[in-house]
Every structure is written in C-alpha cells, then in structure tokens.
Design a protein around this motif. Structure first.
Motif: not given
Lengths: 68, 574
Positions: B25, B29, B212, B216, B351-352, B354-357, B360, B363
């Motif tokens: 993922v 991205v 994020l 977080l 740390r905060y 996972g995949p996808g984020l 991002l 990127t």
C-alpha cells in the motif's frame, strides 16, 4: 487560471485516491490486525484520517472539475 | 532557510537495516504521487510556450496559489527533518526560525516591498537590481545566485538520497536519478507553472503526512501541559519549553544564543534577507495575477508558516517525552550506531503510522525534496536566461529562443546538481562550504535591495560596492573564525556562542558593512535623476490605488491580524 484545470482539482484527485486507499487499509486492519501494532493503534487513525481525506478529496474534485 | 541536517554524518550513522519497512500500500501511495506530478508536467506543456509563461507562469496565479507556493518552496523535507531534530536538541527555541525568523519579513515583503517588485515588472531580483543600480550589481548578484542555487540543489539532492537510504534503505544513485529525472521532466515541460502546481500539492502532502504525529503525540502525552511536565522531569530543566525567558545570556539556554542575536541577526537581517530578496521564494510571488494578489501572497504564506512549528517543532518536543531511546548528535551516532537527532521525524512517523499512513508520510518527505529541487532549478533557469544569457551573452534573441534556453537550462541545472551530489558524496566538507557561501550573499543583498527601494539617493556605484563589501565581510568573518576559533568572541560577542549564534552575528555585521559602504559611496557619487527612479523607489513612485470593495480585502488588515497572532504566540510561549 484561464483555460486550465485548476490545481485544486488535481489536489482533490490526489486526496481522494489516498483517502480511499488509506481508509480501505484501516478497515482491512480491523479484520486482520498487524503483527506489530503502532502506538495508539486502537484509535484506528487510518480509518478516520483516510475518511476525512476522502471527504475533502470528493469535495475538491467535484467543486473544481473542468466544465469544458 | 537553514539546513540543520548533517547528511554525511547521517550516512555514516546508517544502520544495516532501514528505519521503515514499506508495504505494498505504501509503495502504491508513492507511485500515485510520481504519476500525478509527471502528468501535470505533460498537461501544462502546452501553456508554457512564451517566456512570460515559462518563467513567470504567465503572471496568472491567484493569491492563494502564489502564497502556498511561496511558503512551500521553503518547506523542504531537509528543513522539516533538520528542525525537528533541532527541536529535540534545543527545545522550543527552534521555533524562532519559523516565527521571528520569518513572519515579520514576510509581512514586510507583502506590505512594503511587493509594490516595487511588481510595478517594475521585473522578472527577477537581479532584474530589479539592474533597473535600480545597473549592470554591475545585476551581474554580481545573478552569477552568485545562479551558482549557489544549482550547487545547493545538488547538496539537497545528496542529502535526500542519504535520508532515503537511512529511512528506507534505498540505494543513493537510485534516489538521486529517479528524483532528478522526474523534476527535470516536469519543470522543463511546464516551467514555473508546473513547479508551482507541484509545490501546492507538496504543501498539502506535507500537512496530511505529518499532522497525525503531533495529534497522536499529544493524545499519548495527555496534552501540552503534561508534555511540559514530562520534559521537565526527564531532562531536569524547564529551559526546553520557553521561547524567550532563557535568552538573557548565552549560557542560560541549550542553543547558546542571546536575544539580541535572535532579534537583530535572525529576525531582521537573515530573515529579511532571505524572505525578501532570495529569488527562489520571491519568484513565486511575482507570478501573481495582480498587485493585490502579489501583496496578499506573502501574508497568506505567513499565516501558514506560523502553523508549521506544529508539525515540525512539536514532534521534536514530543520525542523528548515519548521516545524510549535517547537520540545523539550525528557524529556520535556514526560511532555508536545509535539514532541521531535528525532521525526524530521518521522515528515518530514509524511510532504512530502503519501501512498507508506510513506511505503518506514518506511521500510527503519525497515531495518536499523534489519540490525544493524544482524551486532551485526553475529559479536558476530564470536567472541564467534573463540576467546572464539574455543580459550579457545574447541580447537580441527571439522569445522562443529564450524559452528553449530555459528548457535546456533546466536539464543542465539538474545535471550540475547531480554532479554536485556525487562530488559531495566523496567530499562531504564541500557541503558545509557551499551552505556557508550561500548564507554570505543573502544578508548584504538585503541591504542593497532595501536601500535601493527606500532611499532615492542610493547610486549605481554605491549599490555595487556596498554589495561587494558586505559579501566580502561575511566571507572574511567566516574564514577568520574557521582558522581561529578564538575569534568567535569578537564576531558573536561571546566565547560561549555556538554555530547558529555566529551565523546571526556574521549576517548582522555584513549587512551593516553593506549599508554603510552603500551610503558613503552614494553620497560621494552623482545621484540618478528622480525621473529615472519612477516605479523603483519609495517617494519617486506613485503607487496605484487599490479599490477594495470591503475592509476585509485589504492586505494591511490581514497583515495586522497575523502580526497580532504572532505577538500573542510569542507571549504565550515566552
């Protein structure tokens, strides 16, 4: 800008793609939790962050789509 | 504005395994981003056929686009990662580079200086110097700017490749060539318009990818008040969370800095020099579609710039509280295999996210690197074509010839940058010299431009000799301290001063020398007739009346709002 598709349209498309991808990943992880969970994983950030991106992306894509 | 990252040290510190392991993922991205930026380049190719379109984006940009691009051109990933590391190392003091080191200057550009840049219809800052002071000053500033810009681009490219190696485990050459070819394609095709479009996208991506972390992080810490208590408990001092109260003496704060250096060196000379005369950022504002948009662009940029510490400084402070490992300087990390300060942002990302984020966030870093490179290359192409080639080598070429030159310059600029990146790879100390050289030029240039805009009596000879004397002063002071560190007590007014304090005082002295020499030489030489200064100097220029329908359309209103918020934030975090 005259005669061009707006930059905001491209931004909307990008947001929409990313939003859908990240939300889908978040939902998948609900069913298949990762082996190593990030800190605060229980807040499910990909779902609500991806959801907001999807909504924002949809708005910008529709609002700034080319009319000609 | 200033690179706090030490890529050479970072490279040496790179561990066998990368910090981040990307999933499918995440790769998707990143791939989508590359696809869109190249598509934009091809899409905009048809609208960059004249020199005005290619170099100035047709002067069609709205205030929002020019404003976002203005602030985005400066918001590179090295900048983000470097200052996040500085926040971990020095605490909230690093915020000064985003607030007093940017906001007053950006507002000044919008309210005071922009009318002269815009009314003169100049294509560049050296172009303005040509109109105001003649060919000598133009040549000096254009050659220095073109050379430094393309070298800086190479240094940034190398630094990016190093970060990609440390964070993702990517091969250096792979990162250098993929990013440079992509940038060359979309800038050569679409010119400044393409660069600006991508800068706006990059701005969005940086916020989406980085926001994020503080959100977080604050949730994990239990809010700002708890974060301050946790940092104070862990470090045994409250110095890391105060902006001004620890700057009465060099020894009282982690940065070894005095408030006079921050206010006069950073807040006035360095900041005003960079934000009002560095063509890399000013070019974005010159692309605005009217004077009102040109004045509003830096003000909009200032509003966003004021928010940047939330995604840069706050993660550094959060890391002081939540990271289980202790980060160390790059040279220590190189010897011990620990993580360095500069890795704080990727560490917080991992740390905060996972995949996808994670994809991002990565990127956003890549976009930041590429956008910075595109900014350098497009500014280089403009200054080379207008202020060196068109001004001195080939004055009578056709418009299409200059556009072709601009496209070729883009490729050549990228190639020189790639070459610089490889040279730096084998001689890392060159990087420090080039960065220092770049900073030498900015402070005196501000003296030359501001006197030219505000003082009718400034003459051609005054401008040229003032700029030259100021630049030589900066170089001389740097060489003096480099070969005799004890000279720091004279240059920075204290033996306790550290590198950043030295930079600020060196800028202050070089600016003062530039101003004094300009004034003295101008008073000794023949002034230009006032009729020749129309549109260039305050007092000799009739500014066009702006017919705003409502009070909230006036740039001065929004500049005042930003100024009040700026003062309030400094008091809150005093």
């Amino acid at each position: 800008m005259r005669g061009h598709t707006s930059i905001w349209f491209f931004s909307g498309i990008l947001l929409l793609c990313y939003g859908l991808l990240i939300t889908a990943t978040g939902l998948w992880e609900l069913v298949h939790p990762p082996a190593v969970e990030p800190v605060l994983w229980q807040l499910h950030a990909p779902i609500w962050w991806g959801g907001m991106m999807t909504a924002g992306g949809l708005f910008y894509t529709i609002r700034f789509r080319s009319h000609h | 504005m200033t690179l706090a990252l030490a890529p050479a040290g970072l490279l040496a510190a790179s561990v066998q395994h990368s910090l981040v392991r990307l999933s499918g993922v995440d790769i998707a991205v990143i791939a989508i981003y590359f696809g869109i930026v190249i598509y934009i380049g091809f899409y905009l190719k048809g609208s960059s056929n004249t020199s005005e379109e290619f170099f100035m984006a047709g002067r069609e940009m709205t205030a929002w686009i020019a404003g976002l691009s203005f602030v985005s051109a400066n918001l590179g990933s090295l900048e983000l990662m470097g200052w996040a590391g500085s926040a971990y190392q020095y605490g909230i003091l690093a915020t000064h580079w985003y607030w007093i080191g940017a906001i007053p200057a950006m507002l000044f550009l919008g309210i005071v200086m922009m009318p002269f840049y815009y009314i003169s219809r100049t294509h560049s800052v050296p172009g303005y110097l040509h109109l105001r002071y003649g060919d000598g000053t133009r040549a000096l500033s254009a050659i220095c700017f073109a050379l430094m810009t393309v070298l800086m681009s190479g240094i940034n490219m190398f630094a990016m490749a190093v970060v990609m190696k440390v964070v993702l485990g990517w091969n250096l050459s792979f990162s250098i060539w993929v990013s440079s070819i992509t940038v060359a394609i979309y800038v050569a095709l679409g010119g400044l318009r393409s660069a600006i479009f991508n800068e706006v996208l990059q701005f969005l991506l940086i916020w989406l990818g980085a926001l994020l972390i503080p959100i977080l992080g604050l949730v994990e810490c239990g809010g700002w008040t708890n974060l301050k208590h946790q940092i104070a408990t862990r470090l045994g001092t409250t110095d890391y969370t105060h902006l001004w109260s620890t700057t009465a003496h060099f020894k009282d704060n982690p940065m070894g800095i005095h408030w006079t250096g921050i206010v006069f060196g950073l807040g006035i000379v360095i900041s005003f020099g960079y934000w009002t005369t560095d063509f890399l950022v000013v070019q974005r504002v010159l692309s605005a579609h009217n004077l009102r948009a040109a004045r509003m662009s830096p003000i909009i940029g200032a509003a966003f710039k004021m928010c940047v510490p939330f995604i840069v400084i706050l993660p550094g402070l959060l890391a002081l509280s939540v990271l289980p490992v202790h980060l160390v300087p790059a040279n220590v990390a190189a010897a011990t295999g620990q993580h360095s300060y500069n890795e704080v942002l990727p560490l917080m990302l991992v740390r905060y996210c996972g995949p996808g984020l994670l994809g991002l966030g990565v990127t956003a870093l890549i976009a930041g690197f590429m956008s910075g490179m595109a900014g350098n290359v497009s500014a280089f192409a403009t200054v080379w074509t207008y202020d060196i080639y068109g001004a001195f080598l080939n004055r009578k070429a056709s418009d299409s010839h200059y556009v072709a030159m601009g496209r070729w310059c883009t490729f050549i600029g990228v190639l020189i940058s790639v070459g610089t990146a490889y040279i730096v790879q084998h001689a890392a100390s060159i990087m420090d010299y080039v960065q220092a050289l770049f900073s030498f030029f900015i402070a005196p240039l501000f003296g030359t431009v501001i006197l030219g805009m505000l003082w009718k009596r400034a003459t051609k000879a005054g401008g040229f000799w003032g700029l030259l004397a100021g630049t030589c002063t900066a170089i001389g002071l740097w060489v003096w301290v480099h070969f005799n560190p004890a000279a720091l007590r004279y240059v920075a007014l204290s033996p306790d001063a550290k590198v950043m304090a030295e930079d600020m005082y060196r800028a202050l002295w070089s600016w003062l020398v530039c101003v004094i020499v300009t004034v003295v030489v101008s008073l000794m030489t023949q002034p230009r007739p006032e009729s020749e200064l129309e549109g260039l100097v305050y007092g000799a220029t009739k500014l066009p009346e702006e017919h705003d329908d409502h009070w909230y359309q006036k740039p001065i209103v929004w500049a005042s709002v930003i100024a009040v918020v700026f003062i309030g934030l400094n008091i809150i975090f005093w």
